[in-house]
Design a protein around this motif. Structure first.
Motif, PDB file in Angstrom:
ATOM      1  N   LYS A 229       0.838  -1.214   0.000  1.00  0.00           N
ATOM      2  CA  LYS A 229       0.000   0.000   0.000  1.00  0.00           C
ATOM      3  C   LYS A 229       0.864   1.252   0.000  1.00  0.00           C
ATOM      4  CE  LYS A 229      -3.718   2.255   2.643  1.00  0.00           C
ATOM      5  NZ  LYS A 229      -3.049   3.543   2.959  1.00  0.00           N
ATOM      6  N   PHE A 230       1.932   1.231   0.786  1.00  0.00           N
ATOM      7  CA  PHE A 230       2.827   2.381   0.839  1.00  0.00           C
ATOM      8  C   PHE A 230       3.529   2.598  -0.498  1.00  0.00           C
ATOM      9  CE2 PHE A 230       3.798   3.746   5.403  1.00  0.00           C
ATOM     10  CZ  PHE A 230       2.532   3.395   5.849  1.00  0.00           C
ATOM     11  N   LEU A 231       4.048   1.522  -1.094  1.00  0.00           N
ATOM     12  CA  LEU A 231       4.764   1.653  -2.365  1.00  0.00           C
ATOM     13  C   LEU A 231       3.828   2.110  -3.476  1.00  0.00           C
ATOM     14  CD1 LEU A 231       7.054  -1.527  -2.301  1.00  0.00           C
ATOM     15  CD2 LEU A 231       7.782   0.859  -2.140  1.00  0.00           C
ATOM     16  N   GLY A 232       2.678   1.431  -3.606  1.00  0.00           N
ATOM     17  CA  GLY A 232       1.725   1.807  -4.643  1.00  0.00           C
ATOM     18  C   GLY A 232       1.201   3.215  -4.454  1.00  0.00           C
ATOM     19  N   GLY A 233       0.888   3.566  -3.201  1.00  0.00           N
ATOM     20  CA  GLY A 233       0.394   4.909  -2.921  1.00  0.00           C
ATOM     21  C   GLY A 233       1.439   5.967  -3.188  1.00  0.00           C
ATOM     22  N   ALA A 295      -9.076  -2.258  -7.969  1.00  0.00           N
ATOM     23  CA  ALA A 295      -9.889  -1.656  -9.033  1.00  0.00           C
ATOM     24  C   ALA A 295      -9.889  -0.137  -8.923  1.00  0.00           C
ATOM     25  CB  ALA A 295     -11.314  -2.192  -8.964  1.00  0.00           C
ATOM     26  N   GLY A 296     -10.038   0.383  -7.710  1.00  0.00           N
ATOM     27  CA  GLY A 296     -10.014   1.827  -7.517  1.00  0.00           C
ATOM     28  C   GLY A 296      -8.665   2.428  -7.845  1.00  0.00           C
ATOM     29  N   SER A 297      -7.574   1.698  -7.550  1.00  0.00           N
ATOM     30  CA  SER A 297      -6.232   2.198  -7.823  1.00  0.00           C
ATOM     31  C   SER A 297      -5.945   2.290  -9.319  1.00  0.00           C
ATOM     32  CB  SER A 297      -5.187   1.286  -7.154  1.00  0.00           C
ATOM     33  OG  SER A 297      -5.362   1.275  -5.749  1.00  0.00           O
ATOM     34  N   ILE A 298      -6.689   1.557 -10.120  1.00  0.00           N
ATOM     35  CA  ILE A 298      -6.545   1.647 -11.575  1.00  0.00           C
ATOM     36  C   ILE A 298      -7.478   2.714 -12.147  1.00  0.00           C
ATOM     37  CG2 ILE A 298      -6.867   0.405 -13.758  1.00  0.00           C
ATOM     38  CD1 ILE A 298      -6.095  -2.166 -12.237  1.00  0.00           C
ATOM     39  N   LEU A 299      -8.734   2.729 -11.687  1.00  0.00           N
ATOM     40  CA  LEU A 299      -9.713   3.660 -12.230  1.00  0.00           C
ATOM     41  C   LEU A 299      -9.387   5.111 -11.893  1.00  0.00           C
ATOM     42  CD1 LEU A 299     -12.398   4.084 -13.730  1.00  0.00           C
ATOM     43  CD2 LEU A 299     -13.583   3.738 -11.537  1.00  0.00           C
ATOM     44  N   GLY A 329     -13.172  10.312  -9.719  1.00  0.00           N
ATOM     45  CA  GLY A 329     -13.699  10.469  -8.370  1.00  0.00           C
ATOM     46  C   GLY A 329     -14.240   9.166  -7.809  1.00  0.00           C
ATOM     47  N   MET A 330     -14.919   8.390  -8.666  1.00  0.00           N
ATOM     48  CA  MET A 330     -15.417   7.089  -8.212  1.00  0.00           C
ATOM     49  C   MET A 330     -14.256   6.158  -7.879  1.00  0.00           C
ATOM     50  SD  MET A 330     -17.936   4.384 -10.164  1.00  0.00           S
ATOM     51  CE  MET A 330     -19.353   5.468  -9.993  1.00  0.00           C
ATOM     52  N   GLY A 331     -13.223   6.151  -8.742  1.00  0.00           N
ATOM     53  CA  GLY A 331     -12.064   5.310  -8.474  1.00  0.00           C
ATOM     54  C   GLY A 331     -11.347   5.702  -7.204  1.00  0.00           C
ATOM     55  N   LEU A 332     -11.250   7.007  -6.960  1.00  0.00           N
ATOM     56  CA  LEU A 332     -10.596   7.486  -5.747  1.00  0.00           C
ATOM     57  C   LEU A 332     -11.304   6.974  -4.503  1.00  0.00           C
ATOM     58  CD1 LEU A 332      -8.598   9.309  -4.221  1.00  0.00           C
ATOM     59  CD2 LEU A 332     -10.144  11.213  -4.623  1.00  0.00           C
ATOM     60  N   MET A 333     -12.627   6.988  -4.507  1.00  0.00           N
ATOM     61  CA  MET A 333     -13.379   6.509  -3.346  1.00  0.00           C
ATOM     62  C   MET A 333     -13.163   5.014  -3.114  1.00  0.00           C
ATOM     63  SD  MET A 333     -14.842   9.110  -2.063  1.00  0.00           S
ATOM     64  CE  MET A 333     -16.487   9.267  -1.411  1.00  0.00           C
ATOM     65  N   LEU A 334     -13.229   4.224  -4.196  1.00  0.00           N
ATOM     66  CA  LEU A 334     -12.987   2.788  -4.061  1.00  0.00           C
ATOM     67  C   LEU A 334     -11.604   2.521  -3.488  1.00  0.00           C
ATOM     68  CD1 LEU A 334     -14.420   1.500  -7.478  1.00  0.00           C
ATOM     69  CD2 LEU A 334     -15.527   1.373  -5.248  1.00  0.00           C
ATOM     70  N   CYS A 335     -10.618   3.222  -4.021  1.00  0.00           N
ATOM     71  CA  CYS A 335      -9.234   3.035  -3.594  1.00  0.00           C
ATOM     72  C   CYS A 335      -9.033   3.486  -2.151  1.00  0.00           C
ATOM     73  CB  CYS A 335      -8.318   3.816  -4.548  1.00  0.00           C
ATOM     74  SG  CYS A 335      -6.612   3.995  -4.018  1.00  0.00           S
ATOM     75  N   ASP A 336      -9.506   4.660  -1.825  1.00  0.00           N
ATOM     76  CA  ASP A 336      -9.197   5.252  -0.528  1.00  0.00           C
ATOM     77  C   ASP A 336      -9.946   4.578   0.612  1.00  0.00           C
ATOM     78  OD1 ASP A 336      -7.603   7.094   0.775  1.00  0.00           O
ATOM     79  OD2 ASP A 336      -9.207   8.560   0.928  1.00  0.00           O
ATOM     80  N   ILE A 337     -11.227   4.285   0.399  1.00  0.00           N
ATOM     81  CA  ILE A 337     -12.006   3.652   1.471  1.00  0.00           C
ATOM     82  C   ILE A 337     -11.499   2.243   1.746  1.00  0.00           C
ATOM     83  CG2 ILE A 337     -14.291   2.789   2.117  1.00  0.00           C
ATOM     84  CD1 ILE A 337     -15.466   5.183   0.591  1.00  0.00           C
ATOM     85  N   ALA A 338     -11.310   1.454   0.683  1.00  0.00           N
ATOM     86  CA  ALA A 338     -10.835   0.078   0.872  1.00  0.00           C
ATOM     87  C   ALA A 338      -9.425   0.057   1.444  1.00  0.00           C
ATOM     88  CB  ALA A 338     -10.883  -0.671  -0.459  1.00  0.00           C
ATOM     89  N   GLY A 339      -8.529   0.894   0.911  1.00  0.00           N
ATOM     90  CA  GLY A 339      -7.152   0.914   1.396  1.00  0.00           C
ATOM     91  C   GLY A 339      -7.046   1.385   2.834  1.00  0.00           C
ATOM     92  N   GLY A 394       0.580   6.785 -13.363  1.00  0.00           N
ATOM     93  CA  GLY A 394      -0.397   6.537 -12.311  1.00  0.00           C
ATOM     94  C   GLY A 394      -1.019   5.157 -12.408  1.00  0.00           C
ATOM     95  N   VAL A 395      -1.319   4.718 -13.615  1.00  0.00           N
ATOM     96  CA  VAL A 395      -1.918   3.391 -13.794  1.00  0.00           C
ATOM     97  C   VAL A 395      -0.914   2.291 -13.435  1.00  0.00           C
ATOM     98  CG1 VAL A 395      -2.883   1.776 -15.478  1.00  0.00           C
ATOM     99  CG2 VAL A 395      -3.562   4.184 -15.521  1.00  0.00           C
ATOM    100  N   ILE A 396       0.340   2.467 -13.840  1.00  0.00           N
ATOM    101  CA  ILE A 396       1.365   1.459 -13.561  1.00  0.00           C
ATOM    102  C   ILE A 396       1.636   1.322 -12.064  1.00  0.00           C
ATOM    103  CG2 ILE A 396       3.824   0.927 -13.920  1.00  0.00           C
ATOM    104  CD1 ILE A 396       3.600   2.165 -16.679  1.00  0.00           C
ATOM    105  N   SER A 397       1.306   2.340 -11.288  1.00  0.00           N
ATOM    106  CA  SER A 397       1.590   2.309  -9.851  1.00  0.00           C
ATOM    107  C   SER A 397       0.803   1.237  -9.105  1.00  0.00           C
ATOM    108  CB  SER A 397       1.303   3.680  -9.233  1.00  0.00           C
ATOM    109  OG  SER A 397      -0.087   3.970  -9.262  1.00  0.00           O
ATOM    110  N   VAL A 398      -0.130   0.564  -9.770  1.00  0.00           N
ATOM    111  CA  VAL A 398      -0.888  -0.510  -9.121  1.00  0.00           C
ATOM    112  C   VAL A 398      -0.049  -1.782  -8.966  1.00  0.00           C
ATOM    113  CG1 VAL A 398      -1.867  -1.638 -11.180  1.00  0.00           C
ATOM    114  CG2 VAL A 398      -3.203  -1.542  -9.051  1.00  0.00           C
ATOM    115  N   LEU A 399       1.093  -1.865  -9.623  1.00  0.00           N
ATOM    116  CA  LEU A 399       1.886  -3.101  -9.629  1.00  0.00           C
ATOM    117  C   LEU A 399       2.237  -3.629  -8.235  1.00  0.00           C
ATOM    118  CD1 LEU A 399       4.305  -2.606 -12.682  1.00  0.00           C
ATOM    119  CD2 LEU A 399       2.426  -4.245 -12.451  1.00  0.00           C
TER     120      LEU A 399
END
Length: 417
Positions: A229-233, A295-299, A329-339, A394-399
């Motif tokens: 989470k730290f690296l991807g974020g 999914a949120g980290s990609i969207l 904005g939808m992707g940010l919510m999925l990413c941030d709430i779940a993470g 930004g998309v590649i950061s999901v790795l």
């Protein structure tokens, strides 16, 4: 069977202390994000700042997180005066921001003053966020972490989208420096709300720095999901900062969108964040907490690809910016709430502020670098190519998340020890 998320949210909001804390936090977050557009637009419209000067402004807003977050986490854990810290941070930000419209009215506003205000408010925002993370754990039972995080992180994520839009409309109506008066009011209101609660604050820890800080960093390093989470974020925030630093310049200068269009487009994009806050619970039940995070980290960054596609036509560009903000904005919510839910569940109370401080140090540290890099890229490559680079990165950061045991986490994990 677990209680559905939407059933727990009304119960949490019925608790007076949590409701006031959440409201104060939401107002404070929104004030932060209004500043993220009102301060840069003040530099662009009132002082005719260049790309390099805008990069410096963004860097100074994030630099305190790089310099102080680790120590702030240790300070909060040792002092445990959460409410007092948060109230003082709100009052301090109100005072710093109030100097901008005053200087503008006296015709003595300068870029160095804006840089100083960005640094001071960035420092206090960092300390507020470190303390609020521990305050959350003091007010919310473990069984309600996802519901509580959906509210607290949801309001934070929503502020990322709604705040700049609100700021743009205030700039259009009042001028950029005067729009900051709304920020001053928001921080004063947040401070008053926080003063009205009396939470059960945690016991202060007795460890001294630097061993106190090293313990928190070792905990993150030996926890694979938090490490990922730290690296991807970190990578995601680096590339998003490059994007956002140049985004305003690109749509204001290359696309020639007026402030009212910029503010309205970003404001309408907030609908995506609202939708994301409602569907996150549905996603976590259907595909699991880990896959929702991925999914949120990609969207979140991927949807922004629509902006560098924008042509010179005002209305087409306006529509593409709205669509990008809706989906992002939808992707940010999925990413941030779940993470954030995963981080809350994995982190024991005694490490909570230090882990949050370490995360802020990393995230905002790379934002400092990202703002400086954005200034260089905007000057050397031009705005549109630099935006393309930022979106792809930004998309590649999901790795890191794909390489860690994140996808298989269906529900909240046990605390990591």
């Amino acid at each position: 069977m677990a209680t559905p998320l939407l059933d727990r949210i009304p119960a949490l909001l019925h608790q007076v202390a949590f409701r006031r804390f959440w409201t104060a936090q939401t107002i404070s977050f929104l004030g932060d994000q209004v500043s993220t557009i009102a301060l840069p637009l003040t530099a662009v419209l009132a002082l005719n700042a260049s790309a390099a000067q805008m990069g410096m402004l963004g860097a100074l807003a994030s630099l305190p997180n790089l310099l102080f977050s680790l120590h702030a986490g240790g300070f909060v854990d040792r002092s445990a005066k959460l409410r007092r810290i948060m109230v003082l941070c709100d009052l301090g930000r109100a005072a710093a921001l109030a100097t901008v419209p005053v200087a503008y009215a006296l015709d003595c506003l300068t870029l160095p003053q804006l840089w100083a205000v960005a640094f001071v408010t960035g420092t206090l925002a960092m300390l507020f966020n470190v303390a609020s993370n521990s305050m959350f754990a003091a007010l919310v039972e473990r069984a309600d972490y996802v519901a509580g995080t959906s509210l607290t992180r949801g309001s934070f994520s929503f502020s990322w989208v709604a705040g700049p839009g609100l700021g743009g409309m205030l700039v259009q109506a009042l001028s950029a420096p005067v729009a900051l008066v709304a920020d001053v009011v928001s921080f004063l209101t947040s401070g008053l709300l926080l003063r009205s609660i009396n939470p059960r604050e945690p016991e202060p820890t007795k460890h001294k720095e630097p061993s106190h800080i090293r313990e928190g960093l070792r905990f993150v390093n030996r926890t694979p999901v938090l490490r990922a989470k730290f690296l991807g974020g970190g990578f995601l925030n680096l590339f998003y900062t490059i994007y956002f630093t140049l985004f305003l310049l690109f749509i204001a200068r290359d696309l020639d969108l007026p402030p009212w269009m910029i503010g309205l487009a970003l404001g309408l994009g907030a609908i995506g964040a609202l939708a994301g806050s409602f569907v996150t619970g549905w996603f976590t039940r259907r595909i699991g907490l880990g896959l929702t995070f991925i999914a949120g980290s990609i969207l979140f960054p991927g949807a922004l690809v629509l902006v560098p596609f924008a042509p010179s036509n005002h209305w087409v560009s306006f529509g593409l910016v709205i669509a990008a903000e809706l989906l992002s904005g939808m992707g940010l919510m999925l990413c941030d709430i779940a993470g954030s839910s995963l981080q809350q569940a994995l982190t024991p109370d005694r490490f909570r502020s230090r882990v949050q401080g370490a995360y802020l140090a990393l995230i905002h540290g790379v934002r400092t670098a990202g703002a400086l890099v954005a200034g260089a890229l905007g000057t050397l490559m031009g705005y549109r190519p630099a935006l393309w680079l930022a979106v792809i990165g930004g998309v590649i950061s999901v790795l890191p998340l794909l390489l860690a045991p994140v996808a298989g986490m269906k529900t909240l994990p046990d605390q990591a020890e």
